[in-house]
Design a protein around this motif. Structure first.
Motif, mmCIF file in Angstrom:
data_model
loop_
_atom_site.group_PDB
_atom_site.id
_atom_site.type_symbol
_atom_site.label_atom_id
_atom_site.label_comp_id
_atom_site.label_asym_id
_atom_site.label_seq_id
_atom_site.Cartn_x
_atom_site.Cartn_y
_atom_site.Cartn_z
ATOM 1 N N HIS A 197 0.006 -7.710 12.671
ATOM 2 C CA HIS A 197 0.689 -8.159 11.463
ATOM 3 C C HIS A 197 1.615 -7.062 10.971
ATOM 4 N N PRO A 198 2.592 -7.393 10.137
ATOM 5 C CA PRO A 198 3.465 -6.368 9.556
ATOM 6 C C PRO A 198 2.691 -5.490 8.579
ATOM 7 N N ASP A 199 3.021 -4.205 8.580
ATOM 8 C CA ASP A 199 2.354 -3.264 7.678
ATOM 9 C C ASP A 199 3.364 -2.204 7.262
ATOM 10 N N ILE A 200 3.313 -1.804 6.003
ATOM 11 C CA ILE A 200 4.264 -0.831 5.463
ATOM 12 C C ILE A 200 3.621 0.547 5.402
ATOM 13 N N ASN A 201 4.258 1.515 6.026
ATOM 14 C CA ASN A 201 3.817 2.905 5.994
ATOM 15 C C ASN A 201 4.387 3.548 4.739
ATOM 16 N N THR A 202 3.552 3.749 3.751
ATOM 17 C CA THR A 202 4.027 4.285 2.476
ATOM 18 C C THR A 202 4.447 5.746 2.576
ATOM 19 N N ASP A 203 4.005 6.447 3.622
ATOM 20 C CA ASP A 203 4.451 7.823 3.810
ATOM 21 C C ASP A 203 5.917 7.886 4.236
ATOM 22 N N LYS A 204 6.401 6.823 4.918
ATOM 23 C CA LYS A 204 7.778 6.789 5.400
ATOM 24 C C LYS A 204 8.707 5.984 4.506
ATOM 25 N N CYS A 205 8.152 5.055 3.734
ATOM 26 C CA CYS A 205 8.985 4.148 2.943
ATOM 27 C C CYS A 205 9.793 4.918 1.897
ATOM 28 N N ASP A 224 4.411 -2.644 -4.772
ATOM 29 C CA ASP A 224 3.144 -2.044 -4.331
ATOM 30 C C ASP A 224 3.015 -2.019 -2.810
ATOM 31 N N HIS A 225 4.154 -2.202 -2.093
ATOM 32 C CA HIS A 225 4.210 -2.071 -0.637
ATOM 33 C C HIS A 225 3.204 -2.989 0.067
ATOM 34 N N VAL A 226 3.280 -4.271 -0.282
ATOM 35 C CA VAL A 226 2.355 -5.256 0.274
ATOM 36 C C VAL A 226 3.152 -6.361 0.964
ATOM 37 N N VAL A 227 2.679 -6.783 2.150
ATOM 38 C CA VAL A 227 3.227 -7.941 2.847
ATOM 39 C C VAL A 227 2.191 -9.060 2.790
ATOM 40 N N PRO A 243 15.545 1.345 7.577
ATOM 41 C CA PRO A 243 16.200 2.561 8.060
ATOM 42 C C PRO A 243 15.246 3.709 8.376
ATOM 43 N N SER A 244 14.030 3.631 7.878
ATOM 44 C CA SER A 244 13.084 4.735 8.081
ATOM 45 C C SER A 244 11.900 4.343 8.962
ATOM 46 N N ASP A 245 11.979 3.163 9.596
ATOM 47 C CA ASP A 245 10.889 2.684 10.464
ATOM 48 C C ASP A 245 9.548 2.675 9.730
ATOM 49 N N ALA A 246 9.597 2.295 8.457
ATOM 50 C CA ALA A 246 8.379 2.319 7.651
ATOM 51 C C ALA A 246 7.543 1.060 7.812
ATOM 52 N N ILE A 247 8.166 -0.051 8.196
ATOM 53 C CA ILE A 247 7.431 -1.303 8.352
ATOM 54 C C ILE A 247 7.318 -1.620 9.840
ATOM 55 N N THR A 248 6.101 -1.824 10.299
ATOM 56 C CA THR A 248 5.830 -2.007 11.722
ATOM 57 C C THR A 248 4.901 -3.193 11.933
ATOM 58 N N TYR A 249 4.868 -3.659 13.169
ATOM 59 C CA TYR A 249 3.994 -4.752 13.595
ATOM 60 C C TYR A 249 2.845 -4.120 14.355
ATOM 61 N N ARG A 250 1.655 -4.123 13.767
ATOM 62 C CA ARG A 250 0.575 -3.319 14.293
ATOM 63 C C ARG A 250 -0.784 -3.921 13.945
ATOM 64 N N GLN A 251 -1.816 -3.269 14.455
ATOM 65 C CA GLN A 251 -3.183 -3.593 14.091
ATOM 66 C C GLN A 251 -3.603 -2.745 12.897
ATOM 67 N N GLY A 252 -4.525 -3.279 12.103
ATOM 68 C CA GLY A 252 -5.090 -2.503 11.008
ATOM 69 C C GLY A 252 -4.094 -2.219 9.909
ATOM 70 N N ARG A 253 -4.473 -1.288 9.046
ATOM 71 C CA ARG A 253 -3.668 -0.903 7.890
ATOM 72 C C ARG A 253 -3.343 0.571 7.947
ATOM 73 N N HIS A 254 -2.192 0.896 7.407
ATOM 74 C CA HIS A 254 -1.808 2.307 7.340
ATOM 75 C C HIS A 254 -2.607 3.016 6.254
ATOM 76 N N ARG A 255 -3.003 4.239 6.561
ATOM 77 C CA ARG A 255 -3.692 5.076 5.583
ATOM 78 C C ARG A 255 -2.774 6.219 5.183
ATOM 79 N N LEU A 256 -2.825 6.547 3.911
ATOM 80 C CA LEU A 256 -1.967 7.605 3.403
ATOM 81 C C LEU A 256 -2.259 8.917 4.118
ATOM 82 N N GLY A 257 -1.193 9.595 4.532
ATOM 83 C CA GLY A 257 -1.377 10.887 5.161
ATOM 84 C C GLY A 257 -1.823 11.941 4.163
ATOM 85 N N MET A 258 -1.411 11.809 2.909
ATOM 86 C CA MET A 258 -1.815 12.731 1.844
ATOM 87 C C MET A 258 -2.329 11.902 0.677
#
Length: 292
Positions: A197-205, A224-227, A243-258
């Protein structure tokens, strides 16, 4: 990568719309008709439904973005609006209309159970598309198996479908898929638990808003960066423009790096600077000691 995937998806969708159209005009029984969910159910086949439910559980609503000819027609109308309009319309997040979706799904299921195929076919996306092709292409220019060139009731129904399709898709993209279509509602129940499913990487957004502007399903809430996965039709438009490759088609959910800092209820850090507070005046004292 996602730009190439989007182009491939568009080409496949155009093929799965063009071939059934040609088959309807030429009078052939297209294999694409047997791939449609509600059409297969009305003919007593559950295999097609099971296949698409499993596919949706894995990949999301790829049926809606690739196989459904009416969905492709909606995309073409939305693309024409963005190309021809002087002021390009940007899509925005819209809250789900779950109550309306359930009502239309309940009506379709009830009519199937009581053996009345008329109303479900009015809500079936493939049957609606085939009805428009029949009235606006087959009868005037193609074959005429029944020998009837014009039928007022059939023409009125097809005209209503066409006007509704043009009006809603021109302004709101895929709103009919996520509001009226019972097939879309059934697939949405599986899509919300899909593996990919699509998921937004908040570290890159960078909060540019491009993904939300091109989302014709209106399912990206950037505040709130939700799809909203159950309404996403997996068109890859948002991923192709990010432009920042923040939204991807992947498994699971992104976790904040910090992880974000949160307030604690423990004792204050003594090493931290003290808050500004009014200082007490210092009283001068006299030194009463004597030097002997």
């Amino acid at each position: 990568m996602y730009k190439s995937i989007r182009i491939i998806r568009i080409l496949l969708a155009l093929v799965t719309m063009t071939l059934p159209t040609w088959a309807l005009v030429a009078g052939y029984d297209s294999v694409f008709r047997n791939m449609q969910i509600l059409t297969a159910l009305l003919s007593g086949s559950l295999l097609c439904l099971v296949f698409w439910l499993v596919a949706t559980l894995i990949y999301g609503r790829i049926y809606c973005s690739v196989v459904c000819p009416l969905g492709t027609a909606m995309d073409c109308i939305a693309a024409a609006e963005r190309t021809l309009s002087r002021r390009r319309r940007n899509f925005r997040y819209t809250p789900p209309r779950n109550a309306v979706r359930i009502v239309f799904l309940a009506i379709a299921v009830l009519m199937i159970l009581v053996g009345g195929p008329m109303l479900p076919t009015l809500l079936d996306p493939y049957t609606e598309y085939a009805r428009m092709v029949e009235e606006f292409l087959v009868r005037p220019f193609g074959r005429n198996a029944d020998g009837v060139r014009f039928c007022l009731s059939a023409f009125a129904v097809a005209s209503f479908i066409l006007v509704s399709l043009l009006g809603f898709s021109w302004k709101h993209g895929r709103i009919l898929c996520n509001t009226v279509c019972p097939v879309g509602t059934v697939l949405a129940m599986c899509s919300r638990r899909s593996v990919f499913h699509p998921d937004i990487n908040t570290d890159k957004c960078i909060n540019c808003g491009e993904c939300e502007r091109v989302c014709k399903a209106g399912c990206i809430r950037l505040t709130d960066h939700v799809v909203d996965i159950d309404r996403c039709v997996v068109c890859f438009d948002c991923m192709a423009v990010c432009p920042s490759d923040a939204i991807t088609y992947r498994q699971g959910r992104h976790r904040l790096g910090m992880p974000m800092m949160q307030a604690t209820s423990g004792p204050q850090n003594l090493s931290a600077p003290a808050q500004d507070a009014p200082q007490q005046p210092i009283k001068e004292t006299q030194n009463n000691e004597t030097v002997s």
